[in-house]
Write a protein that holds these residues in place. Structure first.
Motif: not given
Length: 172
Positions: A24-43, A48-57
């Motif tokens: 990617l051309d000159s990406p600016e990457i920022e960490a943003v603390a968000v809720d995963s909407g799943v348990s602390e230890q996804p099982t 685990t996929v739902a947690g990743a999708q929730n975090r992305a959205r």
């Protein structure tokens, strides 16, 4: 391009940086603390996929970003194989398309897997087993279980690269 990583964990930010370097051309990457909407230890793969999708959205929605990236580690059983595995899933979204990818899976030693299956979180168990603090923000379980051949940064970067496919190639 502005990319939000849905976590305050520096390992996850570094994994995204490594995966998009040169694509990617000159990406600016920022960490943003968000809720995963799943348990602390996804099982399981599904949670685990739902947690990743929730975090992305949630990361995308947190500001003026072009892409949101969600990285989620979990544990899962694999049909036909004994033991519990460390798994990792990544989702990338621009608000319309979603790319998914996963990092490598590592079979957990029974002494670790049994504790996680009994309800403990993998990160604190790894801290205890290794006698260190913050393993999840350093080498991760991946580094410890591969004797440093693949650390958590590398493992997650592979998942990010896979999930970025729809945004960096015309193949999708």
């Amino acid at each position: 391009m502005r990319i939000a990583v849905g976590s305050g964990n520096p390992v996850k930010r570094r994994a995204v940086e490594a995966a998009v370097a040169g694509t990617l051309d000159s990406p600016e990457i920022e960490a943003v603390a968000v809720d995963s909407g799943v348990s602390e230890q996804p099982t399981g793969q599904e949670e685990t996929v739902a947690g990743a999708q929730n975090r992305a959205r949630n990361a995308l929605a947190a500001g003026d970003y072009d892409l949101g990236v969600g990285l989620e580690g979990g544990v899962a059983e694999v049909s036909g194989v004994d033991g519990l595995f460390l798994i990792m899933w990544v989702a990338v979204t621009d608000g319309e398309a979603v790319g998914l990818g996963s990092g490598p899976s590592f079979r957990l030693p029974a002494s670790i897997g049994d504790r996680v299956a009994a309800g403990e979180e993998l990160g604190p168990v790894m801290d205890d087993v290794l006698g260190e603090e913050g393993v999840a923000e350093k080498q991760g379980a991946a580094g410890a279980l591969s004797d440093g051949v693949v650390d958590r940064d590398d493992a997650l970067a592979a998942g990010v690269a896979a999930a970025m496919g729809p945004f960096v190639t015309d193949q999708y």
